[in-house]
Design a protein around this motif. Structure first.
Motif, PDB file in Angstrom:
ATOM      1  N   ARG B 213       0.851  -1.186   0.000  1.00  0.00           N
ATOM      2  CA  ARG B 213       0.000   0.000   0.000  1.00  0.00           C
ATOM      3  C   ARG B 213       0.893   1.245   0.000  1.00  0.00           C
ATOM      4  NH1 ARG B 213      -4.958  -1.133  -0.283  1.00  0.00           N
ATOM      5  NH2 ARG B 213      -5.703  -3.076   0.570  1.00  0.00           N
ATOM      6  N   ASN B 214       2.172   1.049   0.373  1.00  0.00           N
ATOM      7  CA  ASN B 214       3.122   2.165   0.378  1.00  0.00           C
ATOM      8  C   ASN B 214       3.933   2.160  -0.911  1.00  0.00           C
ATOM      9  OD1 ASN B 214       2.336   2.703   3.086  1.00  0.00           O
ATOM     10  ND2 ASN B 214       3.586   0.933   3.680  1.00  0.00           N
ATOM     11  N   GLU B 215       4.809   3.126  -1.001  1.00  0.00           N
ATOM     12  CA  GLU B 215       5.730   3.247  -2.120  1.00  0.00           C
ATOM     13  C   GLU B 215       6.601   1.989  -2.248  1.00  0.00           C
ATOM     14  OE1 GLU B 215       6.234   5.166  -5.077  1.00  0.00           O
ATOM     15  OE2 GLU B 215       8.186   4.678  -4.200  1.00  0.00           O
ATOM     16  N   ILE B 216       6.803   1.486  -3.476  1.00  0.00           N
ATOM     17  CA  ILE B 216       7.651   0.301  -3.626  1.00  0.00           C
ATOM     18  C   ILE B 216       8.884   0.568  -4.472  1.00  0.00           C
ATOM     19  CG2 ILE B 216       5.796  -1.402  -3.306  1.00  0.00           C
ATOM     20  CD1 ILE B 216       5.745  -1.681  -6.386  1.00  0.00           C
ATOM     21  N   ASN B 217       8.989   1.780  -5.058  1.00  0.00           N
ATOM     22  CA  ASN B 217      10.069   2.046  -6.011  1.00  0.00           C
ATOM     23  C   ASN B 217      11.466   1.819  -5.453  1.00  0.00           C
ATOM     24  OD1 ASN B 217       8.197   2.556  -7.878  1.00  0.00           O
ATOM     25  ND2 ASN B 217       8.476   4.793  -7.936  1.00  0.00           N
ATOM     26  N   ALA B 218      11.704   2.278  -4.220  1.00  0.00           N
ATOM     27  CA  ALA B 218      13.044   2.151  -3.648  1.00  0.00           C
ATOM     28  C   ALA B 218      13.422   0.673  -3.522  1.00  0.00           C
ATOM     29  CB  ALA B 218      13.102   2.836  -2.278  1.00  0.00           C
ATOM     30  N   PHE B 219      12.474  -0.118  -3.050  1.00  0.00           N
ATOM     31  CA  PHE B 219      12.735  -1.548  -2.903  1.00  0.00           C
ATOM     32  C   PHE B 219      12.972  -2.212  -4.263  1.00  0.00           C
ATOM     33  CE2 PHE B 219      11.704  -5.988  -2.680  1.00  0.00           C
ATOM     34  CZ  PHE B 219      12.377  -6.399  -1.538  1.00  0.00           C
TER      35      PHE B 219
END
Lengths: 392, 392
Positions: B213-219
Motif C-alpha cells: 500500500r506504500n511506495e515500492i520504487n526504492a525496494f
C-alpha cells in the motif's frame, strides 16, 4: 457415493499454477461412477483444512498438496489434528512424524494406525495417507501432478474400486470424430436410457465414458460396432501411445516435417518413452528455404501454389521420408495466425500429409483457434491421419 | 480485501475442462493486491450457488459459468434469488429477464437496479452482473474463457482498481535463478518488511511480485540492482518473447537441433507470432544417424564420447547453424528417461550448446524429473543460455 476434492496450496490461490490435479481426479472418480460434488481450493492454512475435513459426511475426500518439506506445507499438521480429534487412541505427534520418517527409509511400512494408513509414493518421497472417519474416506496426496497421479493410480484406485465395486464403467477413446456426431449416434442405441454417458472432448476427438450399476456390455458392444473405425483405445492409452505401438509392431520408422504445428507434433511423439526406436528425426521447416534445401520441396511448387498448399504438404511428407530413408513421412503446413491469411487462404487453414513407399494422402481443414491452440490442433490432425493409415 | 472465486459448471466437476478461469482471475486479483482466500467449484445447482453467495461477508466474489442459454445454466436464477432476498425493492422476475433480453438488442443498457448492474460482454452475447450486498462485491461472469477474460479486463478491472486504488505492484521476471537464492538476496534488502513479496517459480527461473500500500520504487530499484543480470522482463513478456525481440533487434537468424527436449524448444519459440522471421528451421535428431547425416556430427565423436556428451552438443549446435547458414545454432542432448542412464551418465543429465560465428558455449545440468517434465526443463535450459548470449 460422492466425492469432494480439496486442492491445497498458495500456488493455486495465487494463480501461479493451473489446478490440473482436480481435473485429473474428477475424471478418474467420474469413471468409477463417483460424482464430484465440489472442488475447494485453499491456501496452506491448518485451521481451514481441519475445518473442511471435519465438515464432511459420508463422502470420498481427496486432498492434494501441502505434503512437502517446506514450512508452508501444513497438510500433515492438519491431518494430524483431524485424526487426533477423531480417534481417542491416536498416536502422539512425535510417533506420527517418526513413522513418516521411517517410511522414507523403508518403504515397506504402510500402517500408522487402525484408521490411518500410508500411501506409497511411486514417484517422489513424501508418502500419502488414507484415513477413514465419520463415514468419510479421506485420501491425502502430494501436490506435484506426477506424484499425485502416480499415487492415485497405484494406491488410491484399488481402494476406490472396491468401494465402487458394483459400478460398471468402460471408456472408448475416439479420434477424428466429434461430440455432437457421437451424441447423435449414441442416442439411437438400444438401452441408452439405462446407462450414464459422459462425452469428454479432446484435441483429437472425444472420449466416451459409459457407466451404470447394471450390465453395460451390450450397450458398449453396440457403441463399439457403430463407432469401430474411430476407436483408438479402450485401455486408456493416448493417441501417441497407440501410434507408438502400431509403429513398433509393424517395425516401421517415421520422419516428421512440421511447418504450422511448429514442433508440437514431434513433442507429442517424443513424450512416449522409447520413441527413439521409430522416430528417426523431425524437421521444423518454417522458412521456404528450409523446405527447399532440407526437404527437397520444388521451388516451383511454392511459387505456383504457395507454402500453404496441398502440393507443398505432399512434397514435405515425401521429402522428409527420403532424407533419412524412413518408411513413413508426415507433414503439416498452415496459417496459425494471427497474421498470414490471404483472400484465398483463410486464417486457420491447414494441410496435413502422410507418405509411405506406396501412398501419399493429403487432408485439409480450417481450424479457427488462437495461435497456440491452432498449433496443437494441427498436430493432432496429422497424428489422426497417421493413425488411420497405420491401422489399415 | 480478499476474494472468493466461484467456478460453476458440471464440465468442471466432471473433469471435462481444466479450470483456467480460476487461475486467470487469481493472477489478476493478486496483482491488484486482492488475495484469493478460496476457489470453490460446483456443478449447476441453484440452491448451492445461492447458499454460497449468501455465506460471503466483506469479500470480492467472482463467479464464472452458468450464464448461457441452455437449461442447466442456472447462475441467472441463483443470482436473482440472491438479489430478491437481499433487496426489499428488487425487481420481479419477469422484469429482470426483460432487462437481460433488452441488453441483447441494445448494449447501452447497463443498470438493472440501484444495487445491480449489467457487465457488457465484449466477446459473446450473455451479459454479466455486478451486485453489491452485505459488504460484498459480486461479479458474475460467463464461463467461456475468452468471454470471462474479456469481460474481466474491460468491465471488472476498472471497478476493482478503484477498490484497490492505493495498491502498488511490480513484477520482475528472472531466468537462470532459483527461488531459494532469490529469497536470500531479497531478505537483505532494506525496506523488505514494508513490502509484500510473492516468488512464483517458473520452468526457467522465478517471478518476483512486489506489492504494497506504500511506495515500492526504492525496494524495486534495489532488487533490480542486485538481480540485474537475471531479469529478462518487467512488462510481463515471456522468455521466448524477450528472445524474439532480441533476435529481431539484432537481425539475427537461428536454427535449433534438439535431441532430449524432443521438439519442445521449437514449440516454445514458434508460440511467438512472427517467429518465422528469425527461426529458419529446427531438427529433432533422435537417432545418431540423423545427428551425423543431417547435422554433420562426426561419427568418431559419438563413438568416443557418446551422443549425450558436451562434444556432441557442441557439434550439433555448430552443425545446425551451418546447414542453413544461420547466425546462431542451439542444441540439446540428454537422458530424459525413464531408460537410457549408464554408470557414468545419470538419468536426467543434459547438455545444451550455443554456437555463433565466434563462440561456442556448452553447459550441463542434471534434471531429476519425469520424462515430459525433463523435456520442458531442458528446453528452458537452452533458451536461458540463448538469452544470456543475446543480451551480451
Amino acid at each position: 457415493m460422492i466425492a469432494h476434492i480439496l486442492s491445497i496450496g498458495a500456488e493455486l490461490t495465487e494463480g501461479r499454477v493451473v489446478n490440473t490435479n482436480a481435473t485429473f481426479l474428477a475424471q478418474q472418480t467420474q469413471q468409477l461412477g463417483i460424482g464430484v460434488s465440489r472442488i475447494t481450493t485453499i491456501g496452506d492454512d491448518i485451521q481451514e483444512i481441519t475445518e473442511l475435513l471435519s465438515a464432511q459426511k459420508d463422502t470420498v475426500v481427496i486432498t492434494t498438496g501441502g505434503l512437502g518439506p517446506t514450512h508452508d506445507d501444513i497438510t500433515h499438521e492438519a491431518l494430524y489434528a483431524f485424526c487426533h480429534k477423531n480417534f481417542d487412541d491416536f498416536l502422539e505427534k512425535d510417533e506420527w512424524y517418526c513413522i513418516i520418517k521411517k517410511y522414507a527409509k523403508n518403504r515397506e511400512i504402510s500402517s500408522v494406525h487402525a484408521h490411518a494408513q500410508l500411501l506409497k509414493n511411486p514417484v517422489g518421497h513424501a508418502p500419502g495417507f488414507y484415513v477413514e472417519a465419520n463415514g468419510c474416506h479421506i485420501f491425502v496426496l502430494p501436490g506435484v501432478p506426477s506424484e499425485a497421479e502416480g499415487m492415485f493410480q497405484e494406491e488410491v484406485l484399488p481402494l476406490l474400486k472396491k468401494m465402487a465395486q458394483k459400478y460398471h464403467s468402460h471408456t472408448l477413446r475416439l479420434s477424428g470424430m466429434y461430440e455432437s456426431k457421437v451424441q447423435k449416434i449414441l442416442e439411437k442405441i438400444q438401452g441408452r436410457s439405462q446407462v450414464d454417458i459422459s462425452l469428454l472432448p479432446q484435441y483429437n476427438g472425444v472420449d466416451i465414458v459409459v457407466k451404470s450399476r447394471n450390465e453395460i456390455n451390450a450397450f458398449v458392444d453396440e457403441a463399439r460396432a457403430q463407432l469401430q473405425k474411430y476407436i483408438y483405445s479402450e485401455n486408456g492409452s493416448s493417441l501417441e501411445e497407440t501410434i507408438a505401438k502400431l509403429l513398433i509392431d509393424q517395425k516401421k520408422t517415421i520422419a516428421v516435417a512440421e511447418s504450422c504445428s511448429g514442433g508440437f507434433t514431434t513433442h507429442l511423439l517424443t513424450n512416449v518413452s522409447g520413441s527413439s526406436a521409430y522416430l528417426q528425426y523431425a524437421v521444423v521447416s518454417y522458412s521456404n528455404e528450409a523446405k527447399i534445401k532440407i526437404l527437397g520441396v520444388d521451388p516451383q511448387t511454392i511459387t505456383a501454389h504457395g507454402a500453404v498448399s496441398p502440393e507443398c504438404a505432399r512434397e514435405m511428407a515425401q521429402g522428409v521420408r527420403k532424407v533419412m530413408g524412413t518408411d513413413i513421412g508426415i507433414a503439416t503446413t498452415g496459417i496459425s495466425g494471427p497474421t498470414g491469411a490471404t483472400p484465398n487462404k483463410p486464417l486457420g487453414l491447414v494441410y496435413v500429409a502422410y507418405a509411405d513407399s506406396d501412398h501419399c494422402v493429403v487432408r485439409d481443414k480450417v481450424i479457427r483457434r488462437p495461435r497456440v491452440e491452432h498449433k496443437k490442433h494441427s498436430a493432432y490432425f496429422v497424428l489422426n491421419l497417421l493413425w488411420e493409415r497405420l491401422k489399415k
